[in-house]
Design an enzyme around this catalytic site. Structure first.
Site, PDB file in Angstrom:
ATOM      1  N   LYS A  32       0.843  -1.198   0.000  1.00 29.94           N
ATOM      2  CA  LYS A  32       0.000   0.000   0.000  1.00 29.94           C
ATOM      3  C   LYS A  32       0.882   1.253   0.000  1.00 29.94           C
ATOM      4  O   LYS A  32       2.080   1.180   0.316  1.00 29.94           O
ATOM      5  CB  LYS A  32      -0.916   0.004   1.230  1.00 29.94           C
ATOM      6  CG  LYS A  32      -0.183   0.004   2.563  1.00 29.94           C
ATOM      7  CD  LYS A  32      -1.120  -0.344   3.722  1.00 29.94           C
ATOM      8  CE  LYS A  32      -0.383  -0.340   5.039  1.00 29.94           C
ATOM      9  NZ  LYS A  32      -1.196  -0.928   6.125  1.00 29.94           N
ATOM     10  N   TYR A 241      16.020  30.065   9.143  1.00 29.75           N
ATOM     11  CA  TYR A 241      14.851  30.802   9.644  1.00 29.75           C
ATOM     12  C   TYR A 241      14.842  30.858  11.173  1.00 29.75           C
ATOM     13  O   TYR A 241      15.103  29.860  11.841  1.00 29.75           O
ATOM     14  CB  TYR A 241      13.556  30.127   9.174  1.00 29.75           C
ATOM     15  CG  TYR A 241      13.230  30.356   7.715  1.00 29.75           C
ATOM     16  CD1 TYR A 241      12.938  31.638   7.242  1.00 29.75           C
ATOM     17  CD2 TYR A 241      13.188  29.292   6.814  1.00 29.75           C
ATOM     18  CE1 TYR A 241      12.623  31.851   5.906  1.00 29.75           C
ATOM     19  CE2 TYR A 241      12.862  29.496   5.480  1.00 29.75           C
ATOM     20  CZ  TYR A 241      12.584  30.782   5.033  1.00 29.75           C
ATOM     21  OH  TYR A 241      12.271  30.997   3.718  1.00 29.75           O
TER      22      TYR A 241
HETATM   23  C1  LIG Z   1      -0.454  -1.883   6.850  1.00 27.46           C
HETATM   24  C2  LIG Z   1      -1.070  -3.175   7.277  1.00 27.46           C
HETATM   25  C3  LIG Z   1      -0.279  -4.319   7.429  1.00 27.46           C
HETATM   26  C4  LIG Z   1       1.222  -4.281   7.341  1.00 27.46           C
HETATM   27  O1  LIG Z   1       1.721  -3.773   8.562  1.00 27.46           O
HETATM   28  P1  LIG Z   1       3.293  -3.597   8.835  1.00 27.46           P
HETATM   29  O2  LIG Z   1       3.344  -3.102  10.234  1.00 27.46           O
HETATM   30  O3  LIG Z   1       3.787  -2.588   7.858  1.00 27.46           O
HETATM   31  O4  LIG Z   1       3.930  -4.922   8.646  1.00 27.46           O
HETATM   32  C5  LIG Z   1      -0.909  -5.519   7.702  1.00 27.46           C
HETATM   33  N1  LIG Z   1      -2.265  -5.579   7.847  1.00 27.46           N
HETATM   34  C6  LIG Z   1      -3.045  -4.491   7.744  1.00 27.46           C
HETATM   35  C7  LIG Z   1      -4.513  -4.619   7.948  1.00 27.46           C
HETATM   36  C8  LIG Z   1      -2.473  -3.253   7.471  1.00 27.46           C
HETATM   37  O5  LIG Z   1      -3.257  -2.166   7.390  1.00 27.46           O
END
Ligand SMILES: *Cc1c(COP(=O)(O)O)cnc(C)c1O
Length: 345
Positions: A32, A241
């Site tokens: 994702k 800044y």
């Molecule tokens: C993002 C996600 C994962 C992966 O989690 P990590 O901590 O990056 O390994 C797994 N299951 C769900 C439902 C997620 O949203």
């Protein structure tokens, strides 16, 4: 280009194989948010070549974009489906992770398999335990029943075991349906967190899934940027800044063309360290939109030399600590102005 981002696809594949070898069930790959900012179009084929056959994204559009890169693999959409999307899911052989009765109703008429998401404490998406037990398999075609751990990154936290128990109590009502439990951290919590399908993301990209212990994952990302100028400062002169840093000795300040618009967080002001030839150099002053300044007084750095902002020994986790965030945010924020160079794959 503000800097050079090198992404090691071989290391990502290595990390997936390491995780897969440690887990008796199948191991998926969560890609994702453009594979945590590293480029799903490159990462998905690299994982597929390593024999990963289960992929997860958050949104339908992300799934459509990678569908052809992972032929025949299960491709799940964690955020579920909205009205009007069922046909697109079906046409591209994409699997929704269903988390409500409304979503289930939208999907049921396709007659296609789905994943059901049980909420065991996250209180975001997912069915309640009572809804799931009342539902049972109910003529549904189910690829998996899954849940998501709240505090898997805190190995001693009893919440994880309680969630695993709650998951088990519901999944007995789904005989013959495969189960999916652990994320990256969960895979290291012991046999009680094994399932038919683990869903690691972060660990694939080099984030340490064993907090407080040495990182078993290989480094994936290296970010370097050239020094645009070296400023010679006298004691009393200030940098950036709001003049938040003042030279206390004759100082040499290296200016990089990287800033918060590149995802190099402003919270790193006066807090981060980069590396020159392996030696740490402190960030001084405010991070600006397009520029950042480092004190290289104790080095031989010259204009045109590069500083390493992320690399072996000071990866996303370390920068996250300095920024007051997590490695996930460091990676997903990596900007579009870096030249991206992929290694292997
Ligand atoms: C993002 C996600 C994962 C992966 O989690 P990590 O901590 O990056 O390994 C797994 N299951 C769900 C439902 C997620 O949203």
């Amino acid at each position: 280009m503000s800097g050079l981002l090198e992404i090691d696809l071989d290391a990502i594949a290595h990390n997936w194989r390491l995780l897969d070898a440690s887990h008796p069930g199948a191991t998926g790959g969560v890609i994702k948010a453009d594979a945590y900012g590293l480029g799903a179009a490159k990462v998905a084929p690299a994982l597929f070549a390593a024999r990963c056959r289960h992929f997860f994204v958050a949104h339908l559009e992300e799934a459509v974009a990678v569908r052809k890169l992972v032929p025949g693999a299960l491709l799940g959409v964690l955020n579920g489906l909205r009205a009007g999307e069922a046909e697109v899911f079906a046409a591209h052989d994409i699997t929704p992770v269903l988390g409500s009765m409304a979503e289930l109703a939208l999907w049921r008429e396709t007659g296609r398999p789905a994943i059901l998401h049980l909420d065991t404490g996250m209180s975001r998406l997912g069915f309640t335990a009572a809804e799931m037990v009342a539902l049972g398999t109910d003529g549904l075609r189910l690829d998996y029943v899954m849940t998501h751990l709240v505090s898997a990154d805190e190995p001693g936290n009893p919440r994880s075991a309680a969630q695993a128990a709650a998951f088990a109590a519901v999944t007995v009502h789904f005989p013959g349906v495969k189960r999916s439990l652990a994320n990256s951290y969960g895979m290291f919590l012991g046999p009680g967190f094994h399932s038919d399908l683990a869903r690691p993301g972060a660990a694939l990209y080099g984030i340490n899934p064993t907090p407080g212990r040495p990182n078993p994952m290989r480094d994936v990302v290296r970010l370097t940027a050239p020094i645009l100028q070296i400023r010679e400062l006298s004691p009393g002169e200030t940098v950036g800044y709001n003049a938040t840093w003042m030279a206390r000795r004759p100082s040499r300040i290296a200016v990089l063309g990287v800033g918060y618009a590149d995802g190099y967080h402003r919270a790193l002001s006066n807090a981060a360290t980069a590396r020159f030839d392996g030696a740490p150099v402190p960030l001084v002053g405010r991070v600006s939109m397009d520029l950042t300044t480092f004190d290289v007084t104790d080095t031989h750095a010259e204009t045109g030399d590069v500083l390493e902002l992320l690399g072996p020994g000071h990866g996303a986790d370390a920068l996250a600590l300095e920024a007051g965030t997590n490695g996930y945010e460091v990676l997903t924020a990596l900007g579009r102005r870096y030249e991206r160079r992929y290694i292997g794959g």
